[in-house]
Design an enzyme around this catalytic site. Sequence first.
Site, PDB file in Angstrom:
ATOM      1  CE  LYS A 117     -69.191  62.391  28.266  1.00 52.17           C
ATOM      2  NZ  LYS A 117     -67.896  63.095  28.097  1.00 52.17           N
TER       3      LYS A 117
HETATM    4  C1  LIG Z   1     -67.299  63.913  29.048  1.00 52.24           C
HETATM    5  C2  LIG Z   1     -65.841  64.197  28.975  1.00 52.24           C
HETATM    6  C3  LIG Z   1     -65.138  64.761  30.068  1.00 52.24           C
HETATM    7  C4  LIG Z   1     -65.819  65.185  31.356  1.00 52.24           C
HETATM    8  O1  LIG Z   1     -66.257  64.093  32.123  1.00 52.24           O
HETATM    9  P1  LIG Z   1     -67.351  64.309  33.285  1.00 52.24           P
HETATM   10  O2  LIG Z   1     -67.736  62.943  33.694  1.00 52.24           O
HETATM   11  O3  LIG Z   1     -68.489  65.064  32.648  1.00 52.24           O
HETATM   12  O4  LIG Z   1     -66.695  65.095  34.370  1.00 52.24           O
HETATM   13  C5  LIG Z   1     -63.762  64.942  29.952  1.00 52.24           C
HETATM   14  N1  LIG Z   1     -63.116  64.624  28.812  1.00 52.24           N
HETATM   15  C6  LIG Z   1     -63.761  64.089  27.738  1.00 52.24           C
HETATM   16  C7  LIG Z   1     -62.979  63.788  26.513  1.00 52.24           C
HETATM   17  C8  LIG Z   1     -65.134  63.848  27.783  1.00 52.24           C
HETATM   18  O5  LIG Z   1     -65.761  63.328  26.716  1.00 52.24           O
END
Ligand SMILES: *Cc1c(COP(=O)(O)O)cnc(C)c1O
Length: 475
Positions: A117
Amino acid sequence: MNYISTRGDQSPKHFCDILLEGLAPDGGLYLPDHYPQVNDATLARWREIYHKQGYAELAFEILSLYIDDIPATDLKALCAKTYTAEVFGTGEIVPLRHLENNIWLEALSNGPTLAFKDMAMQLLGNLFEYELARRGEQLNILGATSGDTGSAAEYAMRGKKGVRVFMTSPAGRMSPFQQAQMFSLMDDNIFNIAVDGVFDDCQDMVKAVSNDLDFKRKYKIGTVNSINWARLLAQVVYYFAGYFQATETNAEKVSFTVPSGNFGNICAGHVARMMGLPVARLVVATNENDVLDEFFKTGVYRVRGSADTHETSSPSMDISKASNFERFVFDLLGRDGVRTKALFGDALSRVGFFDLEAHPAFSQAASRYGFVSGKSTHADRLATIKDTWESHGMMIDTHTADGVKVAREHLQAGVPMIVLETALPIKFAATIVEATGREPDRPAKFIGIEALPKRVISMAADARAIKTFIAENCE
Ligand SMILES: *Cc1c(COP(=O)(O)O)cnc(C)c1O
């Protein structure tokens, strides 16, 4: 570039109009009114830019196709300031590592909070600061987190002018590492609020504040949730960067497997593919919360209630509905906003599901758009983490393990498969120990963070309390 809503509103908006907004006024999500097309010559040029000038320059090339209301020199500077070796731990920003056969891991989790993120949120922080200064405005970000999103938001917004972050989290429910990451921030504009309750209580408080329109307007309340188009756009860049690392010529195709929850990450892959990136397959990997796997296998999209949402060892994928999924369905239905609204605005709220199996477009999800899917359970996760450690000496986190498990089921001869690594194992140490009997490595800058002083206040699960707190801290 104009942006339109997935539910039919076509009134033209530009990038900065929607940057600080959430949903479109009609309840839909914003998408560009077309996907800029890249041809062979563009790909060749970008390949060279990426290899010779680096990730930030590539980001500028891609972002500038979608952003026409920030001057090019400013946008270039924002990209250069965001994607640095200091912030992402390596000059390559998203290095590719070989796992086995034709499977590769693309590291997206070397940013400040060790989860992917950061890739988007760090850019968002700089974009917010830029745009708020330009408008002479302020923004108070109010959120609820059970881990990754809240810390990524705080590390992106810390010290930024014009922005404050009020982040609620359920007291005592995050891992000690996650608590330390968030609560050790001493910046004046970051407020950690430990709520006496569970995650849903935090979310209810946020909703209650957002529904008080007078308060919301007076205190300039905003969010940074995953439906923000700027976050999605930032993620498009690393699909190109992964492709350029895995191939030598633009005649080759690659596939991507993406550990998925809210469908934001893989939706960026869809956008890259729509632009003309040579992608064979986009593989959606889910955990036990398999709303998306069910859709791609059966055509039925059925949102879950909180009672049917499992708490798993890949918690960032524990979702009951995939908030970005509407974007893909809009494209799948030939960008029919009326139909999309009937599905997401009406059917889901009325009966909790819709079924596209008999719709002619459904088979195109795979044939035309390259989507396939698979699911991974706690037992699969443990086995995959153990196996990649014992066979290759590589330790992967629980979410990435879900990706590797599903990727292995969708290999095609001669097509490199890139699995997106979405977090580092240290964030989910307990499961890693369960799988391998070993503590995962901890990056040097995180050694001892649990012992740092904490800046957090406690609060009852009460919307009035948070309103008072916000008002007091916005003088
Ligand atoms: C947010 C997240 C996801 C999922 O990603 P999306 O964009 O919501 O599909 C997968 N793995 C981790 C470690 C995350 O923080």
